[in-house]
Design a protein around this motif. Structure first.
Motif, short mmCIF file in Angstrom:
data_model
loop_
_atom_site.label_atom_id
_atom_site.label_comp_id
_atom_site.label_asym_id
_atom_site.label_seq_id
_atom_site.Cartn_x
_atom_site.Cartn_y
_atom_site.Cartn_z
N THR A 53 0.84 -1.14 0.00
CA THR A 53 -0.12 0.07 0.04
C THR A 53 0.91 1.29 0.13
O THR A 53 2.17 1.06 -0.02
CB THR A 53 -1.08 0.10 1.05
N GLN A 54 0.21 2.31 -0.06
CA GLN A 54 1.03 3.58 0.05
C GLN A 54 1.96 3.92 1.40
O GLN A 54 2.68 4.61 1.52
CB GLN A 54 -0.02 4.82 0.08
N ASP A 55 1.47 3.02 2.30
CA ASP A 55 1.99 3.07 3.61
C ASP A 55 2.84 1.84 4.09
O ASP A 55 3.47 1.85 5.24
CB ASP A 55 1.08 3.14 5.05
N THR A 56 3.08 1.23 3.10
CA THR A 56 4.26 0.14 3.05
C THR A 56 5.78 0.73 2.99
O THR A 56 6.15 1.34 2.18
CB THR A 56 4.18 -1.03 1.96
N GLN A 57 6.61 0.41 4.16
CA GLN A 57 7.82 0.87 3.97
C GLN A 57 8.79 0.08 3.12
O GLN A 57 8.78 -1.09 3.06
CB GLN A 57 8.45 0.75 5.38
N TYR A 58 9.88 0.69 2.37
CA TYR A 58 10.73 0.09 1.66
C TYR A 58 12.18 1.05 2.16
O TYR A 58 12.14 2.21 2.54
CB TYR A 58 10.86 0.46 0.38
N ARG A 59 13.19 0.72 1.87
CA ARG A 59 14.56 1.50 2.24
C ARG A 59 14.69 2.25 0.97
O ARG A 59 14.82 1.98 -0.17
CB ARG A 59 15.54 0.11 2.51
N LEU A 60 15.10 3.55 1.19
CA LEU A 60 15.37 4.60 0.49
C LEU A 60 17.01 4.49 -0.04
O LEU A 60 17.05 4.92 -1.34
CB LEU A 60 15.22 5.83 0.99
N GLY A 61 17.78 3.84 0.48
CA GLY A 61 19.03 3.93 -0.06
C GLY A 61 19.46 5.24 0.03
O GLY A 61 19.37 6.10 0.98
N SER A 62 20.03 5.75 -1.01
CA SER A 62 20.84 7.06 -1.40
C SER A 62 20.09 8.29 -1.42
O SER A 62 20.63 9.32 -1.47
CB SER A 62 21.76 6.92 -2.45
N ILE A 63 18.80 8.18 -1.53
CA ILE A 63 18.01 9.26 -1.50
C ILE A 63 18.20 9.84 -0.15
O ILE A 63 17.62 11.11 -0.09
CB ILE A 63 16.40 8.70 -1.54
N THR A 64 18.57 9.07 0.97
CA THR A 64 18.71 9.55 2.21
C THR A 64 19.86 10.74 2.28
O THR A 64 19.82 11.79 2.85
CB THR A 64 19.32 8.50 2.93
N LYS A 65 20.79 10.76 1.04
CA LYS A 65 21.84 11.70 1.12
C LYS A 65 21.10 13.08 0.62
O LYS A 65 21.44 14.23 1.24
CB LYS A 65 22.55 11.41 -0.22
N SER A 66 20.01 13.29 -0.24
CA SER A 66 19.42 14.58 -0.44
C SER A 66 18.68 15.21 0.78
O SER A 66 18.82 16.18 0.87
CB SER A 66 18.34 14.15 -1.60
N ILE A 67 18.09 14.33 1.69
CA ILE A 67 17.55 14.55 2.79
C ILE A 67 18.56 15.44 3.82
O ILE A 67 18.24 16.39 4.52
CB ILE A 67 16.59 13.72 3.49
N VAL A 68 19.82 14.71 3.99
CA VAL A 68 20.74 15.19 4.72
C VAL A 68 21.26 16.55 4.24
O VAL A 68 21.79 17.38 4.79
CB VAL A 68 21.85 14.07 4.84
N ALA A 69 21.54 16.52 2.85
CA ALA A 69 21.85 17.65 2.42
C ALA A 69 21.18 18.98 2.53
O ALA A 69 21.51 20.12 2.57
CB ALA A 69 22.03 17.51 0.66
N VAL A 70 19.84 18.76 2.61
CA VAL A 70 18.82 19.78 2.92
C VAL A 70 19.31 20.55 4.48
O VAL A 70 19.44 21.52 4.52
CB VAL A 70 17.39 19.70 3.19
N VAL A 71 19.80 19.74 5.22
CA VAL A 71 20.29 20.13 6.73
C VAL A 71 21.49 21.04 6.59
O VAL A 71 21.64 22.02 7.03
CB VAL A 71 20.22 18.99 7.62
N VAL A 72 22.40 20.47 5.49
CA VAL A 72 23.65 20.94 5.32
C VAL A 72 23.16 22.73 4.86
O VAL A 72 23.83 23.58 5.21
CB VAL A 72 24.50 20.36 4.36
N MET A 73 22.47 22.70 3.92
CA MET A 73 21.99 23.94 2.93
C MET A 73 21.44 24.70 4.31
O MET A 73 21.42 26.23 4.22
CB MET A 73 21.20 23.75 1.98
N ARG A 74 20.52 24.28 5.21
CA ARG A 74 20.00 25.04 6.16
C ARG A 74 21.19 25.71 7.19
O ARG A 74 21.11 26.82 7.49
CB ARG A 74 19.13 24.41 7.34
N LEU A 75 22.08 25.00 7.57
CA LEU A 75 23.21 25.41 8.15
C LEU A 75 23.81 26.36 7.38
O LEU A 75 24.20 27.38 7.87
CB LEU A 75 24.22 24.26 8.48
N ARG A 76 24.04 26.46 6.03
CA ARG A 76 24.83 27.38 5.31
C ARG A 76 24.01 28.61 5.46
O ARG A 76 24.30 29.80 5.51
CB ARG A 76 24.84 26.98 3.88
N ASP A 77 22.55 28.69 5.40
CA ASP A 77 21.76 29.66 5.29
C ASP A 77 21.69 30.53 6.72
O ASP A 77 21.44 31.64 6.60
CB ASP A 77 20.15 29.30 4.85
#
Length: 446
Positions: A53-77
């Motif tokens: 279903t839409q609520d079944t979990q799967y592992r994201l793998g390297s999509i994690t990197k993009s989410i981490v990058a947002v925090v880095v950009m917030r620190l920059r801002d």
């Protein structure tokens, strides 16, 4: 948001069904995001004896990197770091402290692809201090800034930078600053029910081998997160421009700008700041792929059309690289996006008087008005430098793109001064302050 029509939904589901059957994927879920909402969801296969279903979990793998990058950009801002900061400023003790934060985000730092441990995706991880202690000069494979060389290790180090600047782990920062504000409450560091089990599919038989799952610790920022179609659809909408206040629109646009090209002259794939980029089917896409033992995932966003596409599967390998783009193509074939309706808008009389023909030396240009007092300068014959400009508080205009991005345009009574280049109403207008002066036009003489 409007859901896709029945005919479109059937065509999308058929493409998904063909992929699941022919690639022998235990389960496969996919979705189309349009105007910020879920417009289509499809799934094939089984998870725990039932369709995912839409609520079944799967592992994201390297999509994690993009989410981490947002925090880095917030620190920059926030001014906590600069993208040109060397790694050693925030994480001393590595043998490549001169590599910049921007180079780590864009995989141009020259670092090795994998950490000097056992196969990190299949073995329990190490704490950051132990990982850093293992690093040597041999982990530096290329001169910083020279080439694109994907580095999982680089994002492990960025996670540690976040932890030191925030005073708590990268995961807490991601949860507090990105996931919760976006409503991605089903995105977690370890699986929670209902979730798919990761499998390897035997290449010559229809049998499965369960893949391991563990806490990657210091390497977790490179690929730890699990998520659902519903949450990943929200992430696709974010990358397409619906930031929900998590990031400034200009900062997100900066992340989507090409920092490096992955495939040389072809330029069909590249990398921004934590985001993969692709050009396919006339679209310019931003997002990320993901791969961990037992799982494959991809999310792409098309900001120009406010579209997103994603899929999640529980197989180590086998998914077609073109699946996501083909789903977008099916949507475009059956339900092409309509252009926005044109409407007249008011114009400042002084700005209206600036429109029309201008000349850079003998070359003819047109100046047009854009919404919100913006200006567009373009060559009349289509050959030359075109840029858009936005007004500034001091009465000047700032270039947004093209050759004049970041440059200043000043408007005088009889000319335009664009970073020392003088544009006049007639070619080399004699009474304009053109450097070097002008002489009368005359017939050609040998």
């Amino acid at each position: 948001m409007i859901e896709v029509g029945e005919t479109t939904a059937r065509a999308l589901l058929r493409r998904l069904a063909v992929e699941q059957a022919e690639s022998r994927i235990p389960s496969l879920s996919a979705a189309i995001v349009r105007d910020g909402g879920l417009a289509w969801f499809g799934a094939r296969g089984w998870v725990g004896g039932a369709a995912p279903t839409q609520d079944t979990q799967y592992r994201l793998g390297s999509i994690t990197k993009s989410i981490v990058a947002v925090v880095v950009m917030r620190l920059r801002d926030e001014g906590r770091l600069d993208l040109l900061d060397p790694l050693g400023k925030h994480l001393p003790g590595t043998p490549f402290g001169e590599v910049t934060i921007a180079q780590l985000l864009s995989h141009t730092g020259g670092l090795t692809a994998e950490p000097p441990t056992g196969w990190w995706e299949r073995t329990p991880g190490l704490p950051a201090d132990q990982l850093v202690a293992l690093l040597g000069e041999q982990e530096h494979k290329h001169r910083p800034g020279r080439v694109f060389h994907y580095s999982n290790l680089g994002f492990g180090l960025l996670g540690e930078v976040i932890g030191r600047l925030r005073g708590h782990g990268w995961l807490q920062a991601v949860q507090q600053e990105v996931l919760r504000p976006l409503g991605m409450d089903a995105t977690t560091p370890r699986p929670r029910a209902p979730h798919a089990t990761g499998y390897a599919v035997h290449p010559f038989a229809d049998v499965l081998l369960p893949e391991p799952e563990h806490d990657a610790q210091a390497m977790a920022p490179a690929g730890q997160l699990w998520s659902t179609v519903r949450d990943l659809a929200r992430w696709a909408a974010f990358v397409a421009g619906d930031t929900g206040g998590v990031l400034a629109a200009g900062t997100l646009a900066e992340m989507r700008e090409p920092a490096t090209v992955e495939d040389g002259d072809a330029w069909t794939s590249g990398y921004g700041l934590g985001l993969q980029l692709a050009r396919a089917g006339g679209r310019r896409l931003a997002g990320h792929t993901g791969s961990m033992p037992g799982f494959l995932a991809t999310v792409w966003a098309d900001p120009a059309e406010k579209l997103g596409v994603l899929f999640m599967a529980n197989a180590t390998s086998g998914i077609s690289r073109t699946l996501a783009v083909e789903l977008l193509s099916i949507l475009a074939e059956h339900e092409p996006r309509l252009p926005e309706e044109w409407q007249p808008s008011p114009a400042d009389p002084d700005l209206l008087a600036l429109t029309g023909l201008w000349h850079w030396g003998p070359a003819a240009y047109t100046l047009s008005l854009l919404p919100h007092r913006g200006l567009a300068l373009a060559p009349l014959n289509g050959r030359g430098r075109a840029s858009r400009f936005v007004p500034q508080d001091d009465g000047t205009w700032l270039g947004l793109d093209g050759y004049y991005a970041g440059e200043t345009l000043r408007v005088a009574d009889d000319h335009l001064d664009l970073n020392t280049f003088i544009f006049t109403r007639t070619p080399y207008q004699p009474d304009a302050p053109i450097p070097g002066g002008t002489r009368p036009w005359q017939p050609h003489q040998d």
